[in-house]
Design a protein around this motif. Structure first.
Motif, PDB file in Angstrom:
ATOM      1  N   ARG A  46      -4.903  -2.501 -10.545  1.00 23.97           N
ATOM      2  CA  ARG A  46      -3.510  -2.652 -10.106  1.00 23.97           C
ATOM      3  C   ARG A  46      -2.561  -2.658 -11.302  1.00 23.97           C
ATOM      4  NH1 ARG A  46      -2.413  -4.036  -4.831  1.00 23.97           N
ATOM      5  NH2 ARG A  46      -0.362  -4.740  -5.520  1.00 23.97           N
TER       6      ARG A  46
ATOM      7  N   ASP B 189      -6.655   5.161  -9.303  1.00 22.83           N
ATOM      8  CA  ASP B 189      -5.483   4.984  -8.441  1.00 22.83           C
ATOM      9  C   ASP B 189      -4.243   5.703  -8.972  1.00 22.83           C
ATOM     10  OD1 ASP B 189      -4.825   4.047  -5.988  1.00 22.83           O
ATOM     11  OD2 ASP B 189      -4.656   1.954  -6.537  1.00 22.83           O
TER      12      ASP B 189
ATOM     13  N   ARG C  92     -10.219   0.804   1.998  1.00 19.73           N
ATOM     14  CA  ARG C  92      -8.817   0.920   2.398  1.00 19.73           C
ATOM     15  C   ARG C  92      -7.994   1.411   1.204  1.00 19.73           C
ATOM     16  NH1 ARG C  92      -9.197  -4.820   1.284  1.00 19.73           N
ATOM     17  NH2 ARG C  92      -7.557  -5.449  -0.204  1.00 19.73           N
ATOM     18  N   GLU C  93      -6.746   1.788   1.459  1.00 19.64           N
ATOM     19  CA  GLU C  93      -5.809   2.202   0.408  1.00 19.64           C
ATOM     20  C   GLU C  93      -6.414   3.309  -0.460  1.00 19.64           C
ATOM     21  OE1 GLU C  93      -4.145  -1.217  -1.719  1.00 19.64           O
ATOM     22  OE2 GLU C  93      -4.660  -2.482   0.005  1.00 19.64           O
TER      23      GLU C  93
ATOM     24  N   ASN D 264      -6.934   6.579  -2.481  1.00 16.34           N
ATOM     25  CA  ASN D 264      -6.079   7.505  -3.237  1.00 16.34           C
ATOM     26  C   ASN D 264      -6.883   8.736  -3.629  1.00 16.34           C
ATOM     27  OD1 ASN D 264      -3.740   8.354  -4.882  1.00 16.34           O
ATOM     28  ND2 ASN D 264      -5.112   7.976  -6.603  1.00 16.34           N
TER      29      ASN D 264
ATOM     30  N   GLY E 138      -5.512   6.427   5.391  1.00 15.50           N
ATOM     31  CA  GLY E 138      -5.733   5.803   4.087  1.00 15.50           C
ATOM     32  C   GLY E 138      -7.057   5.089   3.958  1.00 15.50           C
TER      33      GLY E 138
ATOM     34  N   GLY F 208     -10.841   3.795  -3.395  1.00 15.27           N
ATOM     35  CA  GLY F 208     -10.128   2.817  -2.619  1.00 15.27           C
ATOM     36  C   GLY F 208     -10.794   1.457  -2.725  1.00 15.27           C
TER      37      GLY F 208
END
Length: 359
Positions: free
Chosen positions: A106, A161, A288-289, A291, A325, A356
């Motif tokens: 992140r 990411d 999840r999420e 990319n 996603g 992800g």
């Protein structure tokens, strides 16, 4: 090679040898460089003085000394609020959900290659440079993220990411070399940090005690609960959900006639489920999420290799990317201790396809 012709680069400098060498290499390539250090948190937040962390006074002094040696400008930029919002708060929330997060991912996405890049553009610098061991190549009009040449230092996993747009304005000068070669370059320049050890822990948890940091941050204690086995039998009392991660054996503090491991964290009922080692293996993982780095993900299942944690060797798998996603990854062989909160990253040989967060 990057396609843009802007020869100005902002170097993200931690005070370590890698980012210092990155600055030297970009300067050697003829770029107009400026070094900077991102100040990301207050020392009282993590319970350490400034000499115990990667944002320490000593680190900023080392980064400034390197810039002075190279004859380039150096600045410190404060992003404490942004770091708390985008990295520390999600990190704590993830642990509270029974996950084991990787905050470096992140930080790369939101701080280094988003907020800092916007700062660079405002200053007239069109490129961001870091000391990561990874590579970027332009092929057929697309920018691809690749593994580093040195497999022992490869950091492509924590960069999945990033977007293709971000990659098009980024340089990783160390991706083609080994750590020993980087240290030789640093020694050749006479950098003050040429023999500096690599940082091993998460920057805002320098002592590695995640649970203590979370308790300080939230200013609260987490309730004890039951250890249970797969049949629901109570085996003992745990010290709070945030103290455990999938696959953990040490520190359970319960008597048993065999080795037991954390299989699952039941946050709803505040229970830690324990099992034998053979019960930790699974073939399928949902994320999840997700990319997909180069834009539109394939609509059909693909063959690839996937890794489920930083030190995990990527394994053959089939991945299906969904429009919402999410993604499903099915390994050819069962993998041990697939851990919610960690990231599953897909590779096609040396190319990083995307990734992800494991659910």
């Amino acid at each position: 090679m990057m396609s843009n012709e802007n020869k100005k680069a902002l170097i993200a400098m931690s005070g370590g040898v890698d980012s210092s060498v990155a600055a030297a290499l970009m300067l050697k390539k003829g770029f107009d460089c400026m070094g900077c250090t991102m100040r990301l948190y207050e020392n009282d937040m993590i319970g350490e003085d400034l000499f115990g962390t990667c944002c320490s006074l000593k680190d900023t002094q080392d980064a400034r000394a390197v810039c002075d040696k190279l004859g380039i400008e150096y600045n410190i930029y404060h992003y404490e609020a942004e770091f708390t919002k985008n990295v520390i708060e999600p990190f704590v929330c993830s642990y509270e959900r029974g996950e084991t997060p990787n905050p470096c991912i992140r930080c790369n996405k939101y701080l280094k290659f988003d907020i800092l890049y916007e700062k660079a553009k405002a200053l007239g610098y069109d490129n961001i440079v870091t000391g990561h061991y990874a590579r970027i190549e332009e092929r057929d009009g697309h920018f691809y993220l690749l593994k580093a040449v040195d497999p022992k230092k490869d950091q492509s996993y924590v960069l999945y990411d990033l977007t293709e747009e971000q990659l098009s304005h980024t340089y990783f000068p160390l991706g083609e070399m080994t750590k020993d070669e980087a240290r030789e370059i640093a020694a050749g320049y006479g950098f003050v940090n040429k023999d500096k050890k690599d940082s091993q822990d998460i920057c805002f948890v320098p002592d590695g005690d995640y649970a203590a940091m979370i308790k300080r941050y939230r200013n609260k204690e987490y309730p004890k609960g039951d250890f249970i086995d797969l049949q629901g039998n109570v085996l003992g009392t745990h010290e709070g959900i945030i103290n455990y991660t999938i696959g953990q054996r040490r520190g359970l503090g319960i008597p048993a006639d065999r080795r037991l491991y954390v299989k699952r964290l039941d946050t709803e009922n505040n229970r830690v489920i324990l099992a034998d080692d053979e019960d930790l293996f699974d073939k399928e993982v949902m994320v999840r999420e997700f990319n997909w780095i180069t834009g539109d993900a394939p609509s059909e299942p693909i063959r690839c290799q996937a890794k489920i944690r930083y030190r995990h060797k990527e394994q053959p798998a089939t991945a299906t990317i969904f429009a919402d996603g999410k993604a499903r990854i099915v390994f050819d062989e069962p993998q041990r201790a697939i851990t919610p909160g960690q990231s599953a990253v897909l590779y096609d040989g040396e190319i990083v396809l995307g990734g992800g967060i494991i659910v």
